[in-house]
Scaffold this motif. Structure first.
Motif, PDB file in Angstrom:
ATOM      1  N   GLY A 138       0.831  -1.200   0.000  1.00  0.00           N
ATOM      2  CA  GLY A 138       0.000   0.000   0.000  1.00  0.00           C
ATOM      3  C   GLY A 138       0.857   1.236   0.000  1.00  0.00           C
ATOM      4  N   ASP A 139       0.326   2.293   0.568  1.00  0.00           N
ATOM      5  CA  ASP A 139       1.065   3.552   0.626  1.00  0.00           C
ATOM      6  C   ASP A 139       1.011   4.087   2.045  1.00  0.00           C
ATOM      7  OD1 ASP A 139       2.546   5.711  -0.193  1.00  0.00           O
ATOM      8  OD2 ASP A 139       0.806   6.857  -0.850  1.00  0.00           O
ATOM      9  N   PRO A 140       2.115   4.039   2.769  1.00  0.00           N
ATOM     10  CA  PRO A 140       3.433   3.616   2.299  1.00  0.00           C
ATOM     11  C   PRO A 140       3.581   2.101   2.226  1.00  0.00           C
ATOM     12  CG  PRO A 140       3.573   4.246   4.609  1.00  0.00           C
ATOM     13  CD  PRO A 140       2.143   4.504   4.165  1.00  0.00           C
ATOM     14  N   THR A 141       4.525   1.676   1.413  1.00  0.00           N
ATOM     15  CA  THR A 141       4.909   0.268   1.315  1.00  0.00           C
ATOM     16  C   THR A 141       6.123   0.073   2.210  1.00  0.00           C
ATOM     17  OG1 THR A 141       4.128   0.123  -0.963  1.00  0.00           O
ATOM     18  CG2 THR A 141       5.697  -1.550  -0.243  1.00  0.00           C
ATOM     19  N   GLU A 142       6.088  -0.935   3.070  1.00  0.00           N
ATOM     20  CA  GLU A 142       7.221  -1.185   3.963  1.00  0.00           C
ATOM     21  C   GLU A 142       7.763  -2.586   3.747  1.00  0.00           C
ATOM     22  OE1 GLU A 142       7.139   0.026   8.038  1.00  0.00           O
ATOM     23  OE2 GLU A 142       5.529   1.461   7.653  1.00  0.00           O
ATOM     24  N   ASP A 179       4.252   9.988  -4.074  1.00  0.00           N
ATOM     25  CA  ASP A 179       3.930  11.406  -4.121  1.00  0.00           C
ATOM     26  C   ASP A 179       2.609  11.564  -4.871  1.00  0.00           C
ATOM     27  OD1 ASP A 179       3.939  14.044  -5.772  1.00  0.00           O
ATOM     28  OD2 ASP A 179       5.335  14.402  -4.120  1.00  0.00           O
ATOM     29  N   GLY A 180       1.640  12.192  -4.244  1.00  0.00           N
ATOM     30  CA  GLY A 180       0.317  12.334  -4.838  1.00  0.00           C
ATOM     31  C   GLY A 180       0.301  13.155  -6.118  1.00  0.00           C
ATOM     32  N   GLY A 198       3.090  11.011  -8.672  1.00  0.00           N
ATOM     33  CA  GLY A 198       2.894   9.565  -8.766  1.00  0.00           C
ATOM     34  C   GLY A 198       4.178   8.778  -8.614  1.00  0.00           C
ATOM     35  N   LEU A 199       5.298   9.474  -8.374  1.00  0.00           N
ATOM     36  CA  LEU A 199       6.587   8.809  -8.193  1.00  0.00           C
ATOM     37  C   LEU A 199       6.788   8.421  -6.733  1.00  0.00           C
ATOM     38  CD1 LEU A 199       8.780  11.112 -10.441  1.00  0.00           C
ATOM     39  CD2 LEU A 199       7.807   8.876 -11.024  1.00  0.00           C
ATOM     40  N   TYR A 200       7.698   7.485  -6.496  1.00  0.00           N
ATOM     41  CA  TYR A 200       7.949   6.960  -5.155  1.00  0.00           C
ATOM     42  C   TYR A 200       9.300   7.429  -4.625  1.00  0.00           C
ATOM     43  CZ  TYR A 200       3.971   3.927  -5.789  1.00  0.00           C
ATOM     44  OH  TYR A 200       2.703   3.456  -5.980  1.00  0.00           O
ATOM     45  N   SER A 201       9.298   7.818  -3.361  1.00  0.00           N
ATOM     46  CA  SER A 201      10.544   8.127  -2.660  1.00  0.00           C
ATOM     47  C   SER A 201      10.792   7.009  -1.657  1.00  0.00           C
ATOM     48  CB  SER A 201      10.444   9.475  -1.954  1.00  0.00           C
ATOM     49  OG  SER A 201       9.424   9.429  -0.972  1.00  0.00           O
ATOM     50  N   ILE A 202      12.014   6.955  -1.128  1.00  0.00           N
ATOM     51  CA  ILE A 202      12.365   5.858  -0.225  1.00  0.00           C
ATOM     52  C   ILE A 202      12.993   6.399   1.054  1.00  0.00           C
ATOM     53  CG2 ILE A 202      14.642   5.507  -1.295  1.00  0.00           C
ATOM     54  CD1 ILE A 202      12.379   2.699   0.016  1.00  0.00           C
ATOM     55  N   GLY A 203      12.590   5.800   2.169  1.00  0.00           N
ATOM     56  CA  GLY A 203      13.234   6.031   3.452  1.00  0.00           C
ATOM     57  C   GLY A 203      13.963   4.745   3.824  1.00  0.00           C
ATOM     58  N   VAL A 204      15.193   4.873   4.309  1.00  0.00           N
ATOM     59  CA  VAL A 204      16.031   3.702   4.591  1.00  0.00           C
ATOM     60  C   VAL A 204      16.544   3.801   6.022  1.00  0.00           C
ATOM     61  CG1 VAL A 204      18.060   2.400   3.861  1.00  0.00           C
ATOM     62  CG2 VAL A 204      16.736   3.698   2.164  1.00  0.00           C
ATOM     63  N   PHE A 205      16.369   2.710   6.780  1.00  0.00           N
ATOM     64  CA  PHE A 205      16.764   2.687   8.185  1.00  0.00           C
ATOM     65  C   PHE A 205      17.446   1.357   8.493  1.00  0.00           C
ATOM     66  CE2 PHE A 205      12.902   5.000   7.389  1.00  0.00           C
ATOM     67  CZ  PHE A 205      13.179   6.241   7.912  1.00  0.00           C
ATOM     68  N   ALA A 218      13.573   9.638  -7.084  1.00  0.00           N
ATOM     69  CA  ALA A 218      12.192   9.266  -7.362  1.00  0.00           C
ATOM     70  C   ALA A 218      12.198   8.090  -8.324  1.00  0.00           C
ATOM     71  CB  ALA A 218      11.434  10.446  -7.958  1.00  0.00           C
ATOM     72  N   THR A 219      11.345   7.120  -8.046  1.00  0.00           N
ATOM     73  CA  THR A 219      11.255   5.946  -8.896  1.00  0.00           C
ATOM     74  C   THR A 219       9.810   5.774  -9.369  1.00  0.00           C
ATOM     75  OG1 THR A 219      10.828   4.454  -7.049  1.00  0.00           O
ATOM     76  CG2 THR A 219      13.143   4.815  -7.640  1.00  0.00           C
ATOM     77  N   ASN A 220       9.634   4.927 -10.352  1.00  0.00           N
ATOM     78  CA  ASN A 220       8.310   4.734 -10.943  1.00  0.00           C
ATOM     79  C   ASN A 220       7.433   3.745 -10.192  1.00  0.00           C
ATOM     80  OD1 ASN A 220       8.571   6.512 -13.172  1.00  0.00           O
ATOM     81  ND2 ASN A 220       9.987   5.048 -14.083  1.00  0.00           N
ATOM     82  N   SER A 221       8.023   2.916  -9.336  1.00  0.00           N
ATOM     83  CA  SER A 221       7.239   1.910  -8.626  1.00  0.00           C
ATOM     84  C   SER A 221       7.795   1.709  -7.228  1.00  0.00           C
ATOM     85  CB  SER A 221       7.268   0.574  -9.390  1.00  0.00           C
ATOM     86  OG  SER A 221       8.522  -0.047  -9.232  1.00  0.00           O
ATOM     87  N   PRO A 222       6.965   1.155  -6.336  1.00  0.00           N
ATOM     88  CA  PRO A 222       7.481   0.882  -4.996  1.00  0.00           C
ATOM     89  C   PRO A 222       8.592  -0.170  -5.006  1.00  0.00           C
ATOM     90  CG  PRO A 222       5.235   0.051  -5.213  1.00  0.00           C
ATOM     91  CD  PRO A 222       5.545   0.825  -6.451  1.00  0.00           C
ATOM     92  N   VAL A 223       8.524  -1.125  -5.917  1.00  0.00           N
ATOM     93  CA  VAL A 223       9.576  -2.153  -5.997  1.00  0.00           C
ATOM     94  C   VAL A 223      10.912  -1.510  -6.372  1.00  0.00           C
ATOM     95  CG1 VAL A 223      10.349  -4.214  -7.224  1.00  0.00           C
ATOM     96  CG2 VAL A 223       7.976  -4.034  -6.481  1.00  0.00           C
ATOM     97  N   GLU A 224      10.894  -0.600  -7.337  1.00  0.00           N
ATOM     98  CA  GLU A 224      12.128   0.113  -7.704  1.00  0.00           C
ATOM     99  C   GLU A 224      12.661   0.899  -6.506  1.00  0.00           C
ATOM    100  OE1 GLU A 224      11.695   2.636 -11.121  1.00  0.00           O
ATOM    101  OE2 GLU A 224      10.886   1.017 -12.349  1.00  0.00           O
ATOM    102  N   ALA A 225      11.765   1.550  -5.762  1.00  0.00           N
ATOM    103  CA  ALA A 225      12.185   2.318  -4.588  1.00  0.00           C
ATOM    104  C   ALA A 225      12.789   1.400  -3.525  1.00  0.00           C
ATOM    105  CB  ALA A 225      11.003   3.097  -4.017  1.00  0.00           C
TER     106      ALA A 225
END
Length: 90
Positions: free
Chosen positions: A9-13, A30-31, A34-41, A59-66
């Motif tokens: 979903g959004d966000p995807t974890e 991003d509404g 439509g691109l996806y950003s990533i947080g990394v921890f 910014a990526t085109n899909s959550p999988v790419e992110a």
């Protein structure tokens, strides 16, 4: 497998692991664009606080790419941090 999707979903974890570290990835859409950003921890153990990996605006085109990008950034960061620790000990 690099990581496992734990919340679609959004966000995807997703959660992953590398070299004894736990990695948490959060992809947000991003509404407007439509691109996806990533947080990394990452964290070394459950008793340690989670640390953020610096992410340059990407910014990526899909959550999988992110998520894939985030995992790569985490692995690179962990390798650099472990390298710094080895230099200090040596």
């Amino acid at each position: 497998m690099k990581y496992e999707l734990v919340k679609p979903g959004d966000p995807t974890e997703a959660l992953g692991a590398y070299s004894g570290y736990r990695i948490r990835l959060v992809a947000r859409r991003d509404g407007e664009t439509g691109l996806y950003s990533i947080g990394v921890f990452y964290r070394g153990s459950e008793s340690m606080p989670e640390q953020a990996v610096p992410v340059v605006a990407a910014a990526t085109n899909s959550p999988v790419e992110a998520l894939d990008l985030g995992y790569t950034l985490a692995v690179d960061w962990i390798d650099r941090m472990d390298g710094i620790e080895v230099e200090r000990e040596g």
